[in-house]
Structure formats: structure tokens, C-alpha cells
Design a protein around this motif. Structure first.
Motif, PDB file in Angstrom:
ATOM      1  N   ASP A 188      41.282  53.391  67.808  1.00 34.92           N
ATOM      2  CA  ASP A 188      42.004  54.610  67.410  1.00 34.92           C
ATOM      3  C   ASP A 188      42.637  55.306  68.614  1.00 34.92           C
ATOM      4  O   ASP A 188      43.779  55.773  68.551  1.00 34.92           O
ATOM      5  CB  ASP A 188      41.120  55.572  66.585  1.00 34.92           C
ATOM      6  N   VAL A 189      41.920  55.325  69.735  1.00 35.09           N
ATOM      7  CA  VAL A 189      42.476  55.933  70.951  1.00 35.09           C
ATOM      8  C   VAL A 189      43.691  55.128  71.418  1.00 35.09           C
ATOM      9  O   VAL A 189      44.718  55.692  71.800  1.00 35.09           O
ATOM     10  CB  VAL A 189      41.406  56.015  72.066  1.00 35.09           C
ATOM     11  N   TYR A 190      43.568  53.806  71.332  1.00 40.79           N
ATOM     12  CA  TYR A 190      44.681  52.954  71.785  1.00 40.79           C
ATOM     13  C   TYR A 190      45.924  53.161  70.916  1.00 40.79           C
ATOM     14  O   TYR A 190      47.001  53.491  71.421  1.00 40.79           O
ATOM     15  CB  TYR A 190      44.248  51.482  71.766  1.00 40.79           C
ATOM     16  N   ILE A 191      45.789  52.984  69.594  1.00 40.98           N
ATOM     17  CA  ILE A 191      46.962  53.043  68.710  1.00 40.98           C
ATOM     18  C   ILE A 191      47.517  54.464  68.609  1.00 40.98           C
ATOM     19  O   ILE A 191      48.705  54.694  68.821  1.00 40.98           O
ATOM     20  CB  ILE A 191      46.631  52.513  67.292  1.00 40.98           C
ATOM     21  N   THR A 192      46.644  55.438  68.301  1.00 41.21           N
ATOM     22  CA  THR A 192      47.188  56.770  68.002  1.00 41.21           C
ATOM     23  C   THR A 192      47.488  57.580  69.260  1.00 41.21           C
ATOM     24  O   THR A 192      48.444  58.349  69.284  1.00 41.21           O
ATOM     25  CB  THR A 192      46.259  57.589  67.069  1.00 41.21           C
ATOM     26  N   TYR A 193      46.683  57.394  70.325  1.00 41.26           N
ATOM     27  CA  TYR A 193      46.993  58.160  71.542  1.00 41.26           C
ATOM     28  C   TYR A 193      47.842  57.371  72.542  1.00 41.26           C
ATOM     29  O   TYR A 193      48.989  57.718  72.800  1.00 41.26           O
ATOM     30  CB  TYR A 193      45.718  58.693  72.216  1.00 41.26           C
ATOM     31  N   LEU A 194      47.272  56.286  73.087  1.00 43.85           N
ATOM     32  CA  LEU A 194      47.967  55.607  74.192  1.00 43.85           C
ATOM     33  C   LEU A 194      49.353  55.103  73.776  1.00 43.85           C
ATOM     34  O   LEU A 194      50.320  55.254  74.515  1.00 43.85           O
ATOM     35  CB  LEU A 194      47.115  54.444  74.718  1.00 43.85           C
ATOM     36  N   VAL A 195      49.426  54.520  72.566  1.00 44.01           N
ATOM     37  CA  VAL A 195      50.713  53.968  72.129  1.00 44.01           C
ATOM     38  C   VAL A 195      51.581  55.046  71.477  1.00 44.01           C
ATOM     39  O   VAL A 195      52.683  55.341  71.939  1.00 44.01           O
ATOM     40  CB  VAL A 195      50.510  52.769  71.162  1.00 44.01           C
ATOM     41  N   ALA A 196      51.065  55.655  70.372  1.00 41.05           N
ATOM     42  CA  ALA A 196      51.917  56.535  69.567  1.00 41.05           C
ATOM     43  C   ALA A 196      52.219  57.858  70.267  1.00 41.05           C
ATOM     44  O   ALA A 196      53.380  58.265  70.362  1.00 41.05           O
ATOM     45  CB  ALA A 196      51.265  56.790  68.212  1.00 41.05           C
ATOM     46  N   LYS A 197      51.186  58.530  70.765  1.00 40.71           N
ATOM     47  CA  LYS A 197      51.428  59.863  71.317  1.00 40.71           C
ATOM     48  C   LYS A 197      51.888  59.806  72.767  1.00 40.71           C
ATOM     49  O   LYS A 197      52.939  60.333  73.122  1.00 40.71           O
ATOM     50  CB  LYS A 197      50.175  60.727  71.197  1.00 40.71           C
ATOM     51  N   LYS A 198      51.120  59.109  73.597  1.00 36.60           N
ATOM     52  CA  LYS A 198      51.418  59.163  75.038  1.00 36.60           C
ATOM     53  C   LYS A 198      52.713  58.407  75.369  1.00 36.60           C
ATOM     54  O   LYS A 198      53.537  58.907  76.131  1.00 36.60           O
ATOM     55  CB  LYS A 198      50.251  58.556  75.814  1.00 36.60           C
ATOM     56  N   THR A 199      52.885  57.227  74.787  1.00 35.65           N
ATOM     57  CA  THR A 199      54.055  56.427  75.168  1.00 35.65           C
ATOM     58  C   THR A 199      55.268  56.742  74.296  1.00 35.65           C
ATOM     59  O   THR A 199      56.375  56.914  74.803  1.00 35.65           O
ATOM     60  CB  THR A 199      53.719  54.921  75.089  1.00 35.65           C
ATOM     61  N   LEU A 200      55.068  56.844  72.975  1.00 36.69           N
ATOM     62  CA  LEU A 200      56.203  57.061  72.067  1.00 36.69           C
ATOM     63  C   LEU A 200      56.490  58.540  71.809  1.00 36.69           C
ATOM     64  O   LEU A 200      57.475  58.869  71.163  1.00 36.69           O
ATOM     65  CB  LEU A 200      55.923  56.379  70.729  1.00 36.69           C
ATOM     66  N   ASN A 201      55.614  59.412  72.259  1.00 36.71           N
ATOM     67  CA  ASN A 201      55.748  60.864  72.028  1.00 36.71           C
ATOM     68  C   ASN A 201      55.839  61.203  70.539  1.00 36.71           C
ATOM     69  O   ASN A 201      56.567  62.104  70.138  1.00 36.71           O
ATOM     70  CB  ASN A 201      56.958  61.430  72.793  1.00 36.71           C
ATOM     71  N   LEU A 202      55.086  60.454  69.708  1.00 38.18           N
ATOM     72  CA  LEU A 202      55.037  60.803  68.284  1.00 38.18           C
ATOM     73  C   LEU A 202      54.055  61.957  68.083  1.00 38.18           C
ATOM     74  O   LEU A 202      53.171  62.189  68.903  1.00 38.18           O
ATOM     75  CB  LEU A 202      54.596  59.592  67.452  1.00 38.18           C
ATOM     76  N   THR A 203      54.232  62.671  66.976  1.00 33.07           N
ATOM     77  CA  THR A 203      53.359  63.808  66.678  1.00 33.07           C
ATOM     78  C   THR A 203      52.184  63.343  65.821  1.00 33.07           C
ATOM     79  O   THR A 203      52.373  62.625  64.836  1.00 33.07           O
ATOM     80  CB  THR A 203      54.155  64.888  65.926  1.00 33.07           C
ATOM     81  N   LEU A 204      50.981  63.739  66.216  1.00 30.76           N
ATOM     82  CA  LEU A 204      49.787  63.444  65.415  1.00 30.76           C
ATOM     83  C   LEU A 204      49.487  64.681  64.579  1.00 30.76           C
ATOM     84  O   LEU A 204      49.209  65.746  65.126  1.00 30.76           O
ATOM     85  CB  LEU A 204      48.601  63.102  66.322  1.00 30.76           C
ATOM     86  N   THR A 205      49.585  64.547  63.264  1.00 26.77           N
ATOM     87  CA  THR A 205      49.377  65.698  62.378  1.00 26.77           C
ATOM     88  C   THR A 205      47.933  65.710  61.863  1.00 26.77           C
ATOM     89  O   THR A 205      47.413  64.688  61.432  1.00 26.77           O
ATOM     90  CB  THR A 205      50.359  65.622  61.195  1.00 26.77           C
ATOM     91  N   HIS A 206      47.336  66.907  61.962  1.00 26.54           N
ATOM     92  CA  HIS A 206      45.931  67.045  61.565  1.00 26.54           C
ATOM     93  C   HIS A 206      45.793  67.458  60.104  1.00 26.54           C
ATOM     94  O   HIS A 206      46.484  68.360  59.637  1.00 26.54           O
ATOM     95  CB  HIS A 206      45.265  68.114  62.445  1.00 26.54           C
ATOM     96  N   ASP A 207      44.914  66.768  59.366  1.00 29.81           N
ATOM     97  CA  ASP A 207      44.509  67.230  58.033  1.00 29.81           C
ATOM     98  C   ASP A 207      43.026  66.930  57.872  1.00 29.81           C
ATOM     99  O   ASP A 207      42.618  65.767  57.898  1.00 29.81           O
ATOM    100  CB  ASP A 207      45.326  66.529  56.943  1.00 29.81           C
ATOM    101  N   ARG A 208      42.225  67.986  57.716  1.00 28.35           N
ATOM    102  CA  ARG A 208      40.769  67.811  57.725  1.00 28.35           C
ATOM    103  C   ARG A 208      40.244  67.005  56.537  1.00 28.35           C
ATOM    104  O   ARG A 208      39.119  66.523  56.555  1.00 28.35           O
ATOM    105  CB  ARG A 208      40.046  69.163  57.785  1.00 28.35           C
ATOM    106  N   ARG A 209      41.087  66.848  55.503  1.00 27.65           N
ATOM    107  CA  ARG A 209      40.624  66.094  54.327  1.00 27.65           C
ATOM    108  C   ARG A 209      40.493  64.600  54.613  1.00 27.65           C
ATOM    109  O   ARG A 209      39.762  63.901  53.917  1.00 27.65           O
ATOM    110  CB  ARG A 209      41.589  66.319  53.148  1.00 27.65           C
ATOM    111  N   VAL A 210      41.204  64.112  55.635  1.00 27.05           N
ATOM    112  CA  VAL A 210      41.043  62.693  56.005  1.00 27.05           C
ATOM    113  C   VAL A 210      39.859  62.651  56.975  1.00 27.05           C
ATOM    114  O   VAL A 210      40.010  62.439  58.179  1.00 27.05           O
ATOM    115  CB  VAL A 210      42.311  62.131  56.654  1.00 27.05           C
TER     116      VAL A 210
END
Ligand SMILES: *[C@@H]1O[C@H](CO)[C@@H](O)[C@H](O)[C@H]1NC(C)=O
Ligand SMILES: *[C@@H]1O[C@H](CO)[C@@H](O)[C@H](O)[C@H]1NC(C)=O
Ligand SMILES: *[C@@H]1O[C@H](CO)[C@@H](O)[C@H](O)[C@H]1NC(C)=O
Length: 317
Positions: A234-256
Motif C-alpha cells: 500500500d505504501v508503494y502503490i498509493t504513496y511512492l508511485v501515486a502520490k510522491k511520483t505522480l502527484n495524485l490526490t489520495l482522498t480519505h473516506d473513513r467508511r473504507v
């Protein structure tokens, strides 16, 4: 003279007395000590054993990260992994490699993907990358894909609401902020520094369940080919790749949720799109109830009235 002699005697007498007293005392003390040492021996032996057991570290969990020293290229890894089974296809030539249960289930529901690689916790990154690769080739029309684990109870009705509430989200899930990578090799999530240099992870989405907008699947996969791979998926895909490298936004929803309710009322599960650490027997017990609630909900009926108060993270663990 007398005075002085008497004086001396007076001076000595207490000294002798004192010495005597100490001697007598020390005898008593020695005896007491003997008794207590004898009594303490078994207790001391027990304590020493308990302490040494406590201090004796168990072996770290078996885990082999040395292959990352050869290559950290996700593309290299994926190149070597064959697809054995996918929906609408049952390839009898590869059947011998497919565990019987998976083959039968695939025959029945036609919704299973089987890849030919070693399914082990540290290989989770490969599993998710293979989902992305398969989805980008075979299911490019998907609006979102949901990556989740087999110990998660998914409530598709609530998951649909989560998406409806954030239709333009790029990645959507339970946001975990300002955490540190585990540098302790006894930890399940251990990452050596040579594998990932970032000590602090500002934000990532919990791998127990997250949604990826279909429009970004390809770019996430192709960017991953350029980002050195590591074992914490999860750290690799959502942070290192998506957020840090691609600058995508991670949206929070507590229901997931990466958590589960303290009390196992079906309505508490209903309020979540995902509940984690749920045993197969619990899924079998709660799922029929969710289906009943879901049917009512589809008929626009108000469901789980009176449970709103419990719809907070403090009622989860
Ligand atoms: C998966 O993990 C095992 C054990 O850590 C390793 O030997 C194997 O090479 C890994 N990769 C694949 C593609 O199976
Ligand atoms: C993490 O940060 C996001 C926004 O930056 C916030 O919405 C979310 O509530 C935070 N996560 C948790 C678990 O508090
Ligand atoms: C990253 O995206 C945000 C908007 O989500 C934008 O404000 C920011 O400038 C971007 N950063 C870079 C380096 O492109």
C-alpha cells in the motif's frame, strides 16, 4: 586516675556491648539469610528462567528480501509471471498448476484470476501490480477498481455510496498520515533502509481496501515501472508511485475502514464499505444479513435506524 580509668571503662563498655550486639545480630541475620536463600532458590530459579525466556528473542519471521538486491524493477518481476486462469477462460493445459479449489470456484463463478507465482505476504506488491496490469488490458472501461484482501468484509452498497460521494477521486480509501516505515526486522511490515529510503510516509491509503479511478490505472502501472519496487504494497502503490511520483490526490473516506466494529451487529458493518480482520466464519454469518439490509435499502427504505450514533471510528478497532 580513677576518673580516667572509669572513663576508659565507660568508653569501652558500650563499644564492646555494641560489638557483641552486632555479633549476635549477625548470627541471627546469617540464619535468616540462610533460610531466605533456601526459600528464595526455587523462586529465583523460576524468575531467572522467566527473564531469560523473555529476553531470548524469537527468530525474526521468515522473509527473503535479498532478491531486491538483484532487481527492484517491477517490470522485470511481472515479465516472469504467467497468467494461469482468468474469467471466460479455462485453459486445461495449465490446469495441473492450479489449486483444485480455485479451479472449481472459477468454473462455478467465472470470476477468478490466477497467476503463477509464489503467494507470500512479501509478494503482495506483485499481486496488486498484476491486478493493475490485467485491469488496464482486459477491463479498461472500469470506472474504479477496488483492491482489497480476503480478510475484509466488503459492503458493495456502501462502497457504491463512497464512490458516489467522490466521483472524481483519483485514489480513494482510508488515509493514514505521517507514519514511519518499520526498521525493526521483527515487524511484519519491516522495510530495510536499502530497500526504501523514506523514513516518514506523509500519507498513504490503507491496503486493506482502496479504490483507484480507472482513468489512472495505466499511468500508475507505468510509473510503477520506473519507481524501485518494495514489499509494503500500500505504501508503494498509493504513496511512492501515486502520490510522491505522480502527484495524485489520495482522498480519505473513513467508511473504507482498516478496522472492524467492537460489537458484531450487522448494522454496524452496514455503515462501513469495508471491515478488516474478519474471519471467514464471520463473513459467512454477516453477509446474508447485509444482503437483507441491502434489499431493503434498494427499495429506498430507511435501514439500520438508531445505529447512527455508532457510526464513528471510536466504535471500531
Ligand atoms: C515471492 O517470494 C518468495 C519468497 O520470499 C521468493 O522466493 C519469490 O521469488 C518471490 N517472487 C515470485 C515472483 O514468486
Ligand atoms: C489524513 O489526512 C487527510 C487529509 O489530509 C484527512 O482527511 C484524514 O482524516 C486524515 N486521516 C486520518 C485517519 O485522520
Ligand atoms: C501537485 O498537485 C497539487 C494539486 O493536487 C498542486 O497544487 C501541486 O502544485 C502539484 N505539485 C506538483 C509538483 O506538480
Amino acid at each position: 586516675m580513677w576518673m580516667s580509668a572509669n572513663h576508659t571503662a565507660l568508653c569501652w563498655a558500650p563499644k564492646i556491648l555494641i560489638i557483641k550486639m552486632v555479633r549476635r545480630k549477625s548470627l541471627v541475620l546469617a540464619a535468616l539469610l540462610m533460610v531466605s536463600v533456601l526459600a528464595a532458590l526455587p523462586a529465583g530459579w523460576w524468575l531467572a528462567r522467566a527473564v531469560s525466556r523473555g529476553l531470548m528473542l524469537p527468530a525474526p519471521p521468515p522473509r527473503d528480501l535479498t532478491h531486491y538486491m538483484k532487481t527492484k524493477s517491477l517490470r522485470d518481476y511481472l515479465m516472469d509471471i504467467d497468467l494461469l486462469l482468468e474469467p471466460s477462460r479455462t485453459s486445461c493445459d495449465t490446469m495441473s498448476n492450479i489449486p483444485g479449489g480455485n479451479y472449481l470456484e472459477s468454473k462455478q463463478f467465472n470470476d477468478i484470476l490466477v497467476f503463477d507465482f509464489y503467494d507470500q505476504y512479501q509478494n503482495l506488491t506483485l499481486k496488486t501490480a498484476l491486478i493493475l496490469k490485467w485491469a488496464s488490458e482486459k477491463c479498461p472501461q472500469a470506472k474504479f477498481i477496488f483492491k482489497t484482501d480476503d480478510d475484509v468484509l466488503v459492503n458493495p452498497w456502501m462502497l457504491y455510496n463512497v464512490i458516489k460521494d467522490h466521483p472524481n477521486a483519483q485514489l480513494l480509501g482510508y488515509s493514514i498520515n505521517e507514519t514511519k516505515l518499520h526498521r525493526d526486522e521483527y515487524n511484519k511490515y519491516f522495510v530495510p533502509r536499502w530497500l526504501a529510503r523514506d523514513d516518514v510516509i506523509p500519507q498513504y491509503l490503507s491496503g486493506t481496501g482502496y479504490l483507484i479511478n480507472g482513468a489512472y490505472i495505466k499511468s500508475i502501472l507505468h510509473t510503477a515501472y520506473t519507481v524501485p519496487m518494495m514489499n509494503v504494497e500500500d505504501v508503494y502503490i498509493t504513496y511512492l508511485v501515486a502520490k510522491k511520483t505522480l502527484n495524485l490526490t489520495l482522498t480519505h473516506d473513513r467508511r473504507v475502514s482498516p478496522m472492524r466494529p467492537w460489537v458484531t451487529f450487522s448494522c454496524l458493518y452496514w455503515q462501513l464499505a469495508a471491515a478488516h480482520s474478519v474471519k471467514p466464519t464471520e463473513i459467512l454469518r454477516i453477509w446474508p444479513n447485509l444482503k437483507i439490509i441491502g434489499k431493503e435499502y434498494n427499495r429506498k427504505k430507511k435501514v439500520c435506524l438508531g445505529y447512527e450514533f455508532f457510526n464513528k471510528d471510536i466504535f471500531l478497532y
